[in-house]
Design a protein around this motif. Structure first.
Motif, PDB file in Angstrom:
ATOM      1  N   SER A  55       0.849  -1.114  -0.096  1.00  0.00           N
ATOM      2  CA  SER A  55      -0.210  -0.002  -0.080  1.00  0.00           C
ATOM      3  C   SER A  55       0.832   1.169  -0.082  1.00  0.00           C
ATOM      4  O   SER A  55       2.043   1.254   0.281  1.00  0.00           O
ATOM      5  N   LYS A  56       0.158   2.380  -0.076  1.00  0.00           N
ATOM      6  CA  LYS A  56       0.908   3.560  -0.232  1.00  0.00           C
ATOM      7  C   LYS A  56       1.664   4.118   1.420  1.00  0.00           C
ATOM      8  O   LYS A  56       1.302   3.382   2.118  1.00  0.00           O
ATOM      9  N   MET A  57       2.073   5.234   1.228  1.00  0.00           N
ATOM     10  CA  MET A  57       2.960   5.745   2.267  1.00  0.00           C
ATOM     11  C   MET A  57       1.916   5.810   3.360  1.00  0.00           C
ATOM     12  O   MET A  57       2.250   5.764   4.651  1.00  0.00           O
ATOM     13  N   PHE A  58       0.883   6.485   3.227  1.00  0.00           N
ATOM     14  CA  PHE A  58       0.014   7.157   4.199  1.00  0.00           C
ATOM     15  C   PHE A  58      -1.376   6.840   4.318  1.00  0.00           C
ATOM     16  O   PHE A  58      -2.141   7.435   4.858  1.00  0.00           O
ATOM     17  N   CYS A  59      -1.799   5.926   3.183  1.00  0.00           N
ATOM     18  CA  CYS A  59      -3.026   5.310   3.139  1.00  0.00           C
ATOM     19  C   CYS A  59      -3.026   4.017   2.853  1.00  0.00           C
ATOM     20  O   CYS A  59      -2.073   3.622   2.487  1.00  0.00           O
ATOM     21  N   SER A  60      -4.421   3.412   2.746  1.00  0.00           N
ATOM     22  CA  SER A  60      -4.350   2.075   2.298  1.00  0.00           C
ATOM     23  C   SER A  60      -4.252   1.774   0.759  1.00  0.00           C
ATOM     24  O   SER A  60      -4.620   0.770   0.357  1.00  0.00           O
ATOM     25  N   CYS A  61      -4.545   2.848  -0.243  1.00  0.00           N
ATOM     26  CA  CYS A  61      -4.526   2.735  -1.625  1.00  0.00           C
ATOM     27  C   CYS A  61      -3.330   1.647  -2.147  1.00  0.00           C
ATOM     28  O   CYS A  61      -2.195   1.792  -1.529  1.00  0.00           O
ATOM     29  N   ALA A  62      -3.561   0.927  -3.190  1.00  0.00           N
ATOM     30  CA  ALA A  62      -2.660   0.006  -3.747  1.00  0.00           C
ATOM     31  C   ALA A  62      -1.357   0.865  -4.412  1.00  0.00           C
ATOM     32  O   ALA A  62      -1.780   1.851  -4.870  1.00  0.00           O
ATOM     33  N   ASN A 114      -5.809   4.349  -8.241  1.00  0.00           N
ATOM     34  CA  ASN A 114      -5.412   3.934  -6.731  1.00  0.00           C
ATOM     35  C   ASN A 114      -5.293   5.382  -5.916  1.00  0.00           C
ATOM     36  O   ASN A 114      -4.420   5.721  -5.732  1.00  0.00           O
ATOM     37  N   ILE A 115      -6.668   5.865  -5.514  1.00  0.00           N
ATOM     38  CA  ILE A 115      -6.615   7.087  -5.070  1.00  0.00           C
ATOM     39  C   ILE A 115      -7.747   7.252  -3.887  1.00  0.00           C
ATOM     40  O   ILE A 115      -8.681   6.436  -3.957  1.00  0.00           O
ATOM     41  N   CYS A 116      -7.743   7.889  -2.965  1.00  0.00           N
ATOM     42  CA  CYS A 116      -8.501   8.139  -1.847  1.00  0.00           C
ATOM     43  C   CYS A 116      -8.293   9.559  -1.298  1.00  0.00           C
ATOM     44  O   CYS A 116      -7.360  10.387  -1.731  1.00  0.00           O
ATOM     45  N   PRO A 117      -9.162   9.855  -0.232  1.00  0.00           N
ATOM     46  CA  PRO A 117      -9.206  11.263   0.292  1.00  0.00           C
ATOM     47  C   PRO A 117      -7.630  11.733   0.801  1.00  0.00           C
ATOM     48  O   PRO A 117      -7.294  12.780   0.725  1.00  0.00           O
ATOM     49  N   VAL A 118      -7.001  10.764   1.264  1.00  0.00           N
ATOM     50  CA  VAL A 118      -5.819  10.996   1.737  1.00  0.00           C
ATOM     51  C   VAL A 118      -4.710  11.312   0.865  1.00  0.00           C
ATOM     52  O   VAL A 118      -3.949  12.392   1.009  1.00  0.00           O
ATOM     53  N   CYS A 119      -4.438  10.647  -0.053  1.00  0.00           N
ATOM     54  CA  CYS A 119      -3.439  10.567  -1.058  1.00  0.00           C
ATOM     55  C   CYS A 119      -3.803  11.933  -2.093  1.00  0.00           C
ATOM     56  O   CYS A 119      -2.956  12.091  -3.028  1.00  0.00           O
ATOM     57  N   THR A 120      -4.977  12.200  -2.232  1.00  0.00           N
ATOM     58  CA  THR A 120      -5.530  13.432  -2.834  1.00  0.00           C
ATOM     59  C   THR A 120      -5.601  14.624  -1.989  1.00  0.00           C
ATOM     60  O   THR A 120      -5.997  15.713  -2.729  1.00  0.00           O
TER      61      THR A 120
HETATM   62 ZN    ZN Z   1      -4.859   6.765  -0.960  1.00  0.00          ZN
END
Ligand code: ZN
Ligand code: MN
Length: 504
Positions: A20-27, A39-45
């Motif tokens: 997963s990414k550095m600060f969220c659970s996105c692939a 592979n995006i979510c509120p954290v990495c955007t």
């Molecule tokens: Zn994310």
């Protein structure tokens, strides 16, 4: 002699192969995901109210790299915000590390092969290694004058390594990047493929007058070095560009330049910010990190075998020559394959219940290594295949080596078996039988042919007897021809020497 000499420091960014990414659970697609913004979510955007949670695996990976590079591992570390504006950075800042990186001073030992002159050893100091997040990617649609942004890469864990300004040539810089890539691959913390942007190298280059202060020159940062070749060519170009300016009495401008591989030249990108411009401050949403000696020891114990350790073992335990060990170690898949072959050979020896000396084992292993490094590589190369694509099982390859070692077949027959194994697969012994490749060591039969050859070539016989030892090689060749290559050349040599001695 050059009036100016280069001082080079490297900065390397590496995408870490976490799930997963550095600060969220996105692939974490490691920059390979094709569908944009998948592979995006509120954290990495960077949506308001979202909170980062650090990826423990990524932290462990950086500590592993630090341990492999002889770095001091911090007992206390923290994340900071590095503020700058760019459309690929959704939060308006990058979570990075400023004054408390995970890893401090370390070093990497290199073997450098300069363009001219002999191989030499060089130790390059590592200043620090820290952990941060990658940015998104901008895609410019020139035809429509539009720019699109893909956040798949935003938040991918990124390790940044900085060296001391101790590198003195493009060859050393290239050797550094190659050795670093190899270590990352042994640690399995990144595929570190430069062409895919998983490992990105930048060089800080300045020139100083011969005999002067090594750090007196103005630094130029060179980016977009996307291959080892680009590292080498880019640095060489930059050294001569700066030397020309200085020699004509000018000043080098402190700036960031990009490398254009197609045009083979660097171009100005922007004048360099210093760290003040980034207004670093501690990341308030992430607690500082602490590591006990015990935790660090634990990670140390879990480190896999590293290239120089493997090399030592291949030499001391399996009896390989240092040069062959070095070639295998620099190609991890080939080294793995070799070790499988070697254990097959060892099984064979013990099954046969042979009393086998260490030197015999070493000879067998060296023979296997030679065939791998030269013959197999050549076959793969001629078909444009990489080593992973090898379709010969270690068992079958070991059997081929056995047949050569026991002199059941000679080296030209081995080539035929190898070709057959590549094309159709199958069992080496069976191929030898089907194609009637076994060597003829029948003394009576070979003596007959040898006598005939001597009769046909009285001049060579006379030459040999006058002391021209090389003449016998010609006669061996003639016997091999008469037997269509099936004779055992060593047996032929022995027989010929005997017959020549008798006929004096
Ligand atoms: Zn994310
Ligand atoms: Mn960075």
């Amino acid at each position: 002699m050059l009036k100016y000499l280069p001082t080079i420091g490297m900065e390397v960014h590496v995408e870490l192969a976490t799930e997963s990414k550095m600060f969220c659970s996105c692939a974490n697609g490691l920059g390979l995901e094709k569908e944009p913004n998948k592979n995006i979510c509120p954290v990495c955007t960077g949506q308001p109210g979202s909170l980062p949670v650090p990826n423990q695996k990524a932290i462990d990976f950086v500590i592993q790299a630090g341990l492999a590079l002889n770095c001091q591992i911090a007992s206390q570390s923290k994340f900071d915000r590095k503020n700058y504006f760019y459309p690929d950075l959704p939060k308006g800042y990058q979570i990075s590390q400023f004054d408390q990186p995970l890893c401090g001073r370390g070093f990497l030992d290199l073997e450098v092969l300069p363009r001219q002159g002999d191989k030499y050893e060089k130790r390059v100091g590592i200043t620090r290694i820290h952990l941060e997040e990658d940015t998104g990617k901008l895609l410019h649609d020139k035809a429509n004058g539009e720019t699109w942004v893909d956040f798949n890469r935003a938040g991918v864990p990124l390790m940044e390594l900085v060296t001391e300004p101790e590198i003195a040539s493009s060859a050393e810089a290239k050797a550094f990047c190659q050795q670093l890539q190899l270590i990352l691959r042994y640690l399995k913390i990144s595929p570190a493929d430069m062409e895919k942007g998983q490992m990105r190298c930048e060089a800080n280059i300045s020139l100083y007058p011969r005999g002067g202060d090594r750090l007196s020159g103005t630094k130029v940062e060179l980016k977009n070095l996307n291959s080892f070749k680009a590292v080498e060519r880019g640095i060489e170009f930059e050294i001569s560009r700066q030397a020309e300016i200085l020699e004509s009495g000018g000043f080098v401008r402190q700036e960031t330049r990009g490398w254009d591989e197609n045009r083979g030249e660097s171009f100005s990108q922007r004048s360099k910010e210093n760290s003040n411009d980034y207004r670093y401050f501690p990341e308030p949403d992430i607690l500082p990190l602490r590591f006990s000696n015990q935790e660090i020891e634990e990670i140390k114990r879990g480190l896999p075998e590293l290239p120089w350790e493997k090399k030592r073992r291949l030499i001391s335990q399996l009896g390989l020559k240092p040069d062959s060990a070095a070639v295998l170690v620099s190609a991890p898949e080939m080294a793995d394959y070799f070790e499988k072959v070697s254990s097959e050979l060892e099984n064979w020896l013990s099954e046969e219940g042979r009393e086998f000396s260490e030197s015999g084992k070493a000879k067998l292993n060296q023979l296997a290594a030679n065939y791998l490094i030269t013959e197999i590589q050549r076959h793969l190369f001629s078909k444009g295949l990489s080593f992973e694509k090898i379709n010969i099982t270690p068992e079958n390859f070991a059997e081929l080596i056995k047949l050569v070692y026991e002199k059941t077949i000679n080296s030209s027959a081995a080539q035929i078996v190898l070709e057959e194994l590549f094309l159709r697969g199958g069992d080496p012994s069976q191929i030898v039988q089907e194609k009637k490749l076994a060597q003829n060591s029948d003394v009576g039969q070979l003596e007959k042919v040898a006598r005939l050859v001597m009769e046909k070539n009285p001049q060579s016989v006379a030459d040999y007897q006058k002391g021209k030892e090389n003449a016998v090689k010609f006669l061996v060749g003639q016997v091999m021809r008469e037997t269509q290559g099936s004779a055992n050349p060593e047996a032929v040599l022995e027989i010929l020497k005997k017959l020549l001695a008798e006929s004096v």
